[in-house]
Design a protein around this motif. Structure first.
Motif, PDB file in Angstrom:
ATOM      1  N   MET A 267       0.831  -1.213   0.000  1.00 55.61           N
ATOM      2  CA  MET A 267       0.000   0.000   0.000  1.00 55.61           C
ATOM      3  C   MET A 267       0.862   1.258   0.000  1.00 55.61           C
ATOM      4  O   MET A 267       0.632   2.182  -0.775  1.00 55.61           O
ATOM      5  N   VAL A 268       1.846   1.277   0.909  1.00 57.80           N
ATOM      6  CA  VAL A 268       2.685   2.470   1.040  1.00 57.80           C
ATOM      7  C   VAL A 268       3.474   2.716  -0.240  1.00 57.80           C
ATOM      8  O   VAL A 268       3.573   3.844  -0.721  1.00 57.80           O
ATOM      9  N   VAL A 269       3.998   1.627  -0.818  1.00 51.10           N
ATOM     10  CA  VAL A 269       4.792   1.800  -2.035  1.00 51.10           C
ATOM     11  C   VAL A 269       3.902   2.195  -3.211  1.00 51.10           C
ATOM     12  O   VAL A 269       4.261   3.047  -4.016  1.00 51.10           O
ATOM     13  N   LEU A 270       2.733   1.586  -3.293  1.00 53.23           N
ATOM     14  CA  LEU A 270       1.793   1.955  -4.362  1.00 53.23           C
ATOM     15  C   LEU A 270       1.475   3.444  -4.283  1.00 53.23           C
ATOM     16  O   LEU A 270       1.484   4.152  -5.284  1.00 53.23           O
ATOM     17  N   GLY A 271       1.189   3.902  -3.059  1.00 54.61           N
ATOM     18  CA  GLY A 271       0.829   5.301  -2.886  1.00 54.61           C
ATOM     19  C   GLY A 271       2.005   6.238  -3.099  1.00 54.61           C
ATOM     20  O   GLY A 271       1.849   7.328  -3.619  1.00 54.61           O
ATOM     21  N   GLY A 272       3.189   5.788  -2.711  1.00 53.18           N
ATOM     22  CA  GLY A 272       4.368   6.634  -2.840  1.00 53.18           C
ATOM     23  C   GLY A 272       5.081   6.740  -1.508  1.00 53.18           C
ATOM     24  O   GLY A 272       4.537   7.332  -0.573  1.00 53.18           O
ATOM     25  N   VAL A 273       6.281   6.171  -1.419  1.00 53.33           N
ATOM     26  CA  VAL A 273       7.017   6.169  -0.151  1.00 53.33           C
ATOM     27  C   VAL A 273       7.362   7.600   0.247  1.00 53.33           C
ATOM     28  O   VAL A 273       7.753   8.406  -0.591  1.00 53.33           O
ATOM     29  N   GLY A 274       7.187   7.899   1.527  1.00 51.12           N
ATOM     30  CA  GLY A 274       7.551   9.222   2.028  1.00 51.12           C
ATOM     31  C   GLY A 274       6.387  10.188   2.010  1.00 51.12           C
ATOM     32  O   GLY A 274       6.525  11.336   2.389  1.00 51.12           O
ATOM     33  N   SER A 275       5.221   9.726   1.569  1.00 53.84           N
ATOM     34  CA  SER A 275       4.094  10.627   1.453  1.00 53.84           C
ATOM     35  C   SER A 275       2.930  10.136   2.309  1.00 53.84           C
ATOM     36  O   SER A 275       2.507   8.988   2.192  1.00 53.84           O
ATOM     37  N   ARG A 276       2.428  11.006   3.182  1.00 49.35           N
ATOM     38  CA  ARG A 276       1.289  10.616   4.033  1.00 49.35           C
ATOM     39  C   ARG A 276       0.061  10.346   3.184  1.00 49.35           C
ATOM     40  O   ARG A 276      -0.626   9.353   3.363  1.00 49.35           O
TER      41      ARG A 276
ATOM     42  N   THR B 116       1.736  -8.417  -9.495  1.00 48.10           N
ATOM     43  CA  THR B 116       2.278  -7.955 -10.772  1.00 48.10           C
ATOM     44  C   THR B 116       2.206  -6.437 -10.869  1.00 48.10           C
ATOM     45  O   THR B 116       3.169  -5.779 -11.278  1.00 48.10           O
ATOM     46  N   LEU B 117       1.056  -5.916 -10.466  1.00 47.87           N
ATOM     47  CA  LEU B 117       0.871  -4.459 -10.475  1.00 47.87           C
ATOM     48  C   LEU B 117       1.950  -3.782  -9.628  1.00 47.87           C
ATOM     49  O   LEU B 117       2.545  -2.784 -10.019  1.00 47.87           O
ATOM     50  N   PHE B 118       2.185  -4.373  -8.476  1.00 44.65           N
ATOM     51  CA  PHE B 118       3.175  -3.845  -7.544  1.00 44.65           C
ATOM     52  C   PHE B 118       4.569  -3.812  -8.185  1.00 44.65           C
ATOM     53  O   PHE B 118       5.279  -2.812  -8.132  1.00 44.65           O
ATOM     54  N   ILE B 119       4.930  -4.918  -8.824  1.00 47.35           N
ATOM     55  CA  ILE B 119       6.235  -4.979  -9.500  1.00 47.35           C
ATOM     56  C   ILE B 119       6.324  -3.875 -10.547  1.00 47.35           C
ATOM     57  O   ILE B 119       7.335  -3.167 -10.646  1.00 47.35           O
ATOM     58  N   LEU B 120       5.255  -3.712 -11.314  1.00 53.76           N
ATOM     59  CA  LEU B 120       5.268  -2.702 -12.374  1.00 53.76           C
ATOM     60  C   LEU B 120       5.418  -1.296 -11.783  1.00 53.76           C
ATOM     61  O   LEU B 120       6.149  -0.465 -12.323  1.00 53.76           O
TER      62      LEU B 120
END
Lengths: 251, 291, 426
Positions: free
Chosen positions: C309-318, C364-368
């Motif tokens: 979830m955090v990586v999908l959203g963008g690390v470092g961003s609330r 797969t989505l996560f890898i992409l």
């Protein structure tokens, strides 16, 4: 010096910048290394001499232009730059401590016909210790391994980073002698704190301060200019005053 | 006495499996700094392909078993090589992203195995000899334990030989110690990356086939559950050390078996406790680099 | 980041506007006057105006979410039914809780740079701790929650202080091992306390009536929403506190922080414990919402889900964590529905098998995303907005700083804060 200046430089660095962990360690550095003799890269501790060397061979991220013998190399990965004819002798020697001396040397061989004989003649001590783990060698012996790794192959240039650091005076003399011998066949860019060694070996000098090149010229002329040396290196060339001045610079 | 011997061999058999997973993990981490969460998936793929071989060629003979070991190892190796070459390589030096990729790959692979082979365990039979026992000091030890132990010892010897006596072995040992200096000698260390992944994948695939016989079944979760203990083994053994992995694998598995028997099924906690103690007193592991 | 010169100040304003009213903003305000030198000042009036606009937008969003159970809105394809139905409210509440849990993970990864694979241990401790206490003790909900919290605090200190002896990848492995021990306990079902694979059904005897039963789903929805807002505020506050700044500085350059005489270990432990406490509270609400404890709540899978979830959203961003949490939860639910649909069943095997596995698609989505969208959804949105602005010319930095991308600016902000720490102490 004048003779060297007429021929094409072997290494040209133009506007080199490098960063480590977001901090700029090399800033817009430009200089050339002539195709013969030893060129000294000088400067106080921590001004980016080692980083400059590492940036040239791509061990740290860099931008700018680097030309080796007329070929642009700044986009190449490290191993290709080395293969195109660079011998690298790193600061702190960086021998593989868990490999034997023989393995350390074998790993460095990249020519079809590495000059094993030359190395054996230069460093007979290593031959006797070929089965020993490099980590158990003395500092001087490790430096021999590190130099030998570079001298095994035919190079267009040697980049030698503080080869006498932490060594006993007798070993320092040996290392200097080896470098002088090597310089007869290959140009060397030398980072060296020991100014006696620089006097003894270097033709040209490039002085770095705050990540930038602040002076280039003849090494002896530079070192003879006490005021300039004091200003740029923070040391006096007179041995007696050397220590206190260096301390002052560090503070 | 017979209980002790039985526990010891059961522990050694399990330790053999841990080692087969941990060997690759440790080398990959040591050389590349990559924590490979997909390693369990390599193992599971090996186990399922081995099972497919057994299913198709009749399970109860040695030829099939040896073939399934070979094919399982090959499947694990191919999957691992693909992982390194297609996914990991693009993220050179970005360790967190590399971990994330292997996490995603492990999720996707396990889900795919679920889809292909179902979520329930499939049972497997090897040569009849596996289920027989051999008497050692009064203990009746199931033979499949010996198969695991012998296989792991052979893999260990082969790896040590490879690392000591080949140029690539030398590059890998040097790279574990100081990767950037290897490239600064003009060596393309990326080839060694693909190689350690392939070797690690082969060992894991082999481990998968053996694990399926040791436990008697294959399931998509097989790799994941072994992987966690393999992580513990690599940390205890010292990241990057093959010998450390071997010693820690045996120590962890034997400890686990004895604790399970004598301390009322607390094997897993004792192992985590051992991990905590090692971290408190020797954070770099038993044979890790002291930094 | 923005086209004008006061980039640092603008980013801070953008984060101020993203929902933290009061505490966080106030703390940062004082920090700014003491620490930053110069750049923020010229833009001050505009910052305030934009801050107010942002706060108003955030408030309006929250009001809308509060009113949702009273409205009859349909989002076909996203929600299973109109917004007032228990099914939709249940899903929305789940989104809120997952978003909140992702925020606590953001505190570890995005703020302190700690890649933990054991976060589920504290979530699970909240779920199982409360379930077991309610099952076995005759005490009301709040004392039971307090007791659970006490256990979690002790647990987090013990595990945190051991795990933080190593860092980087070894830290990831060690946290995973501890969490696995927790997962094993749950699976073993000691004395029949955890229910093993079956899990535990929530004993409702001592719960307030308003939180029990399908008819009261909307109360649980409001509770989940309150938890999300509270966690967001606390995370914002921690991030902008001195500890948050030191943590960010540690992430950037631990050695330097140590040289400066600050204590990276203690700061990291603090962040670790705060994050564990928050996620355990979320776990307790999760228990109430699900009316039961399931082993998945304590599994490595859950940690990995939060990480995804955090990586999908963008690390470092609330905001990235919030968006990632909501996006993942809905996508997971939708894909599961899709997997069981007739359309998928009719496909040939080669398509049917992968498409009927939600985790295959999500993995797969996560890898992409990791390969091709560094910065995740928010980072990409920001980049697109920037590109658009650049092509439109000057003066367009405003929209990029706001809304969804404001959270990403938080990353920039903590980086700037990290520099402050390093420079200030130098």
């Amino acid at each position: 010096m004048t003779a060297a200046a007429q021929t094409r430089p072997i290494l040209t660095v133009q506007g080199l910048n490098a960063h480590i962990a977001g901090q700029q360690v090399v800033e817009d550095v430009s200089f050339t290394v002539p195709a013969t003799g030893i060129t000294a890269l000088l400067g106080r501790n921590g001004v980016g001499k080692t980083s400059t060397i590492k940036a040239i061979i791509g061990l740290i991220e860099r931008t700018g232009a680097v030309e080796l013998d007329g070929e642009r190399i700044e986009k190449e990965p490290t191993f290709k730059i080395i293969r195109s004819g660079v011998g690298y002798v790193p600061e702190d020697r960086e021998v593989f401590s868990k490999l034997t001396v023989a393995e350390n040397l074998r790993l460095a061989e990249r020519d079809a016909a590495p000059r094993r004989q030359l190395v054996e003649e230069l460093f007979p001590d290593l031959l006797a210790r070929s089965g020993q783990m490099a980590g158990t060698l003395s500092g001087g012996q490790q430096q021999m391994v590190s130099l030998a790794r570079a001298l095994l192959n035919t190079n267009k240039i040697l980049l030698v980073d503080e080869p006498t650091k932490g060594l006993a005076p007798k070993i320092v003399a040996e290392v200097a002698e080896t470098l002088a011998e090597a310089a007869k066949t290959v140009p060397i860019l030398l980072v060296e704190q020991n100014l006696h060694v620089v006097r003894q070996l270097a033709g040209g000098a490039v002085v770095v301060s705050g990540g930038r090149v602040v002076h280039t010229g003849n090494a002896l002329e530079f070192l003879d200019d006490a005021e300039l040396t004091q200003q740029l290196l923070g040391v006096s060339t007179e041995p007696a005053a050397g220590k206190t001045a260096a301390k002052g610079a560090a503070l | 006495m017979s209980t002790v011997v039985l526990l010891l061999f059961t522990g050694l058999g399990l330790g053999a499996l841990y080692f087969l997973v941990a060997a690759g993990l440790s080398l990959i981490y040591g050389l590349m700094g990559v924590l490979n969460f997909a390693h369990g998936a390599f193992l599971t793929l090996g186990a399922f392909t081995g099972w497919e071989i057994a299913r198709r060629t009749g399970s109860d003979n040695w030829g099939t078993f040896l073939l399934s070991l070979l094919v399982g190892a090959a499947a694990g190796a191919a999957f691992a090589a693909f992982t390194e070459f297609v996914l990991i390589r693009r993220l050179y030096q970005r360790h967190i992203e590399q971990v994330l990729i292997t996490v995603g790959l492990s999720l996707a692979a396990v889900a795919l195995f679920d889809g292909i082979w179902g979520t329930d365990p499939v049972f497997i039979q090897g040569p009849a000899w596996f289920k027989e026992t051999t008497e050692i000091l009064g203990a009746r030890v199931p033979n499949d334990r010996f198969v695991c132990i012998i296989a792991a010892v052979l893999v260990l010897l082969a790896l040590v030989f490879f690392l000591k006596n080949t140029r690539y072995g030398m590059i890998i040992r040097a790279g574990v110690e100081n990767r950037s200096m290897v490239t600064a000698l003009g060596i393309d260390v990326r080839k060694a990356f693909t190689l350690v992944f392939t070797i690690g994948g082969a060992a894991a695939g082999l481990g998968g086939v053996l694990a399926s016989h040791y436990f008697g079944y294959v399931s998509p979760m097989l790799g994941g559950s072994l992987l966690i203990f393999a992580f513990i083994v690599t940390v205890i053994g010292g990241l990057g050390s093959l010998t450390g992995a071997a010693i820690a694998a045996v120590a962890v598995a034997v400890l686990q078996q004895f604790a399970n028997f004598y301390l009322g099924g607390t094997g897993d906690f004792v192992v985590v406790l051992a991990l905590a103690l090692v971290l408190l007193f020797r954070p770099s592991g038993l044979l890790g680099r002291t930094s | 980041m923005t086209t004008d010169t006061d980039a640092a100040g603008t980013n801070r304003a953008a984060t101020d506007s993203t929902g933290s009213k009061g505490t966080g903003a106030a703390v940062r305000e004082t920090r700014r006057t003491t620490v930053t030198n110069g750049p923020g000042r010229p833009g001050r009036p505009r910052l305030t105006r934009r801050g107010i606009a942002g706060a108003a937008a955030g408030l309006a969003g929250i009001v809308l979410l509060v009113l949702l159970p009273l409205l009859n809105l349909s989002l076909p394809g996203v929600l299973p039914g109109p917004t007032y139905t228990p099914g939709s409210l249940q899903l929305l509440a789940m989104c809120m809780l997952m978003a909140a849990a992702a925020l606590t993970y953001h505190l570890l990864l995005g703020v302190a740079g700690l890649l933990s694979f054991g976060h589920a241990l504290y979530f699970g401790a909240g779920v199982y701790g409360l379930a077991i206490i309610l099952q076995n003790l005759d005490i009301p909900l709040l004392p039971a929650m307090g007791l659970t919290l006490l256990i979690v605090i002790v647990l987090a200190h013990v595990v945190g202080s051991i795990s933080l002896r190593v860092s980087g990848i070894p830290f990831a492995m060690v946290t995973l091992a501890f969490a696995q021990a927790g997962s094993v306990i749950v699976g073993r079902n000691p004395d029949g306390r955890t229910g093993g694979d079956e899990g535990l059904t929530l004993r409702t005897d001592n719960l307030p009536d308003i939180l029990v039963g399908v008819a009261n789903t909307r109360n649980l929805y409001w509770l989940a929403l309150a938890v999300l807002v509270a966690v967001f505020i606390i995370v914002t506050w921690v991030q902008s506190s001195r500890a948050g700044h030191v943590a960010a500085a540690v992430r950037e350059n631990e050695l330097r922080v140590r040289v400066l005489g600050l204590q990276p270990y203690l700061v990291k432990l603090l962040i670790f414990v705060v994050s564990a406490i928050l996620v355990s509270i979320i776990g307790m609400v999760f228990l109430l919402l699900q009316s039961g404890a399931v082993p998945r709540a304590m599994s490595a899978d859950l940690t990995i889900t939060l990480l995804v979830m955090v990586v999908l959203g963008g690390v470092g961003s609330r905001w990235g964590a919030v968006i990632g949490g909501v996006f993942y939860t809905i996508l997971d639910q939708r894909l599961t529905t899709l997997a069981n649909s007739d359309a998928i069943a009719a496909l040939p095997d080669i398509l049917r098998v992968p498409l009927s596995e939600p985790l295959f698609i999500l993995g797969t989505l996560f890898i992409l995303v990791v390969l091709f969208l560094p910065g995740g959804l928010t980072g990409t949105a920001q980049r697109l907005a920037q590109r658009r602005n650049r092509s439109r010319g000057t003066g367009a930095g405003d929209s990029a700083g706001n809304d969804s991308t404001g959270g990403h600016a938080a990353g920039g902000q903590s980086t700037a804060a990290a520099r402050d720490i390093l420079e200030e102490s130098a």
